[in-house]
Design a protein around this motif. Structure first.
Motif, PDB file in Angstrom:
ATOM      1  N   GLU A   1     106.388  49.309 130.087  1.00 10.69           N
ATOM      2  CA  GLU A   1     107.279  50.465 130.158  1.00 10.69           C
ATOM      3  C   GLU A   1     108.656  50.135 129.582  1.00 10.69           C
ATOM      4  OE1 GLU A   1     107.225  51.524 134.281  1.00 10.69           O
ATOM      5  OE2 GLU A   1     105.260  52.507 134.142  1.00 10.69           O
ATOM      6  N   ALA A   2     109.151  48.946 129.896  1.00 14.47           N
ATOM      7  CA  ALA A   2     110.454  48.522 129.376  1.00 14.47           C
ATOM      8  C   ALA A   2     110.399  48.425 127.847  1.00 14.47           C
ATOM      9  CB  ALA A   2     110.879  47.184 129.982  1.00 14.47           C
ATOM     10  N   GLN A   3     109.296  47.902 127.320  1.00 14.61           N
ATOM     11  CA  GLN A   3     109.130  47.790 125.865  1.00 14.61           C
ATOM     12  C   GLN A   3     109.109  49.182 125.229  1.00 14.61           C
ATOM     13  OE1 GLN A   3     109.214  45.026 124.049  1.00 14.61           O
ATOM     14  NE2 GLN A   3     108.906  46.118 122.130  1.00 14.61           N
TER      15      GLN A   3
ATOM     16  N   MET B   1     114.563  53.828 122.570  1.00 11.03           N
ATOM     17  CA  MET B   1     116.005  53.713 122.407  1.00 11.03           C
ATOM     18  C   MET B   1     116.357  53.275 120.990  1.00 11.03           C
ATOM     19  SD  MET B   1     118.777  51.224 124.262  1.00 11.03           S
ATOM     20  CE  MET B   1     118.189  49.836 123.316  1.00 11.03           C
ATOM     21  N   MET B   2     115.608  52.322 120.428  1.00 12.92           N
ATOM     22  CA  MET B   2     115.870  51.842 119.072  1.00 12.92           C
ATOM     23  C   MET B   2     115.624  52.958 118.055  1.00 12.92           C
ATOM     24  SD  MET B   2     117.129  48.969 119.526  1.00 12.92           S
ATOM     25  CE  MET B   2     117.234  48.203 117.936  1.00 12.92           C
ATOM     26  N   LYS B   3     114.583  53.762 118.277  1.00 12.22           N
ATOM     27  CA  LYS B   3     114.289  54.872 117.367  1.00 12.22           C
ATOM     28  C   LYS B   3     115.425  55.893 117.412  1.00 12.22           C
ATOM     29  CE  LYS B   3     110.824  58.444 116.557  1.00 12.22           C
ATOM     30  NZ  LYS B   3     109.651  59.124 117.075  1.00 12.22           N
TER      31      LYS B   3
ATOM     32  N   LYS C   1     120.443  58.215 115.194  1.00  5.83           N
ATOM     33  CA  LYS C   1     121.878  58.472 115.390  1.00  5.83           C
ATOM     34  C   LYS C   1     122.687  57.797 114.294  1.00  5.83           C
ATOM     35  CE  LYS C   1     125.581  59.076 118.443  1.00  5.83           C
ATOM     36  NZ  LYS C   1     126.504  59.559 117.449  1.00  5.83           N
ATOM     37  N   ARG C   2     122.333  56.547 113.944  1.00  7.48           N
ATOM     38  CA  ARG C   2     123.040  55.852 112.871  1.00  7.48           C
ATOM     39  C   ARG C   2     122.893  56.612 111.557  1.00  7.48           C
ATOM     40  NH1 ARG C   2     121.025  51.378 115.339  1.00  7.48           N
ATOM     41  NH2 ARG C   2     119.318  51.159 113.864  1.00  7.48           N
TER      42      ARG C   2
END
Length: 136
Positions: A52-54, A60-62, A67-68
């Protein structure tokens, strides 16, 4: 004939001792089984939490990458807008200087007209009289 020899002591209780040992070892085996089961449960929980953390990390990275990308596009758009506004400002400043020069020239022309009118008004009566005298 008993006086020289006494009866040997009774043999040790092997059956009871054996039973006791197997009961003890059964308890230890049962405890080890419980420990193994607990460990299996903890490992399953840890693996699930890690999975789940992964997934959360990947999400979050996506989102961060999106956002970037949006921020980079926004920055590019703002820089382009700034360049356009800067060019517009320079054009407007040039027009302002030109208009100010034109205004000064118009002001000087009005002042010269004013002076001419003042002279004509000042000497109107004198000139009128001179013309009347010329006619007579």
């Amino acid at each position: 004939s008993r006086s020289g020899r006494e009866a040997p002591p009774p043999p040790p209780e092997t059956a009871a001792a054996y039973t006791k040992k197997s009961e003890e070892s059964g308890g230890v085996m049962e405890m080890m089984g419980l420990l193994v089961a607990d460990l299996d449960k903890e490992m399953t929980v840890a693996e699930t939490e890690e999975k789940e953390a992964q997934e959360d990390y990947e999400t979050m990275m996506k989102v961060s990458a999106e956002k970037r990308a949006q921020d980079a596009k926004s920055l590019t758009d703002k820089e382009a807008s700034k360049a356009e506004l800067q060019a517009s400002l320079e054009t407007s400043e040039g027009e302002k200087k030109s208009t100010e020069s034109e205004l000064m020239a118009t002001g000087k022309y009005i002042a010269s007209l004013h002076a001419e009118c003042d002279w004509l008004l000042q000497y109107y009566d004198v000139r009128k009289q001179a013309r009347t005298d010329e006619i007579d």
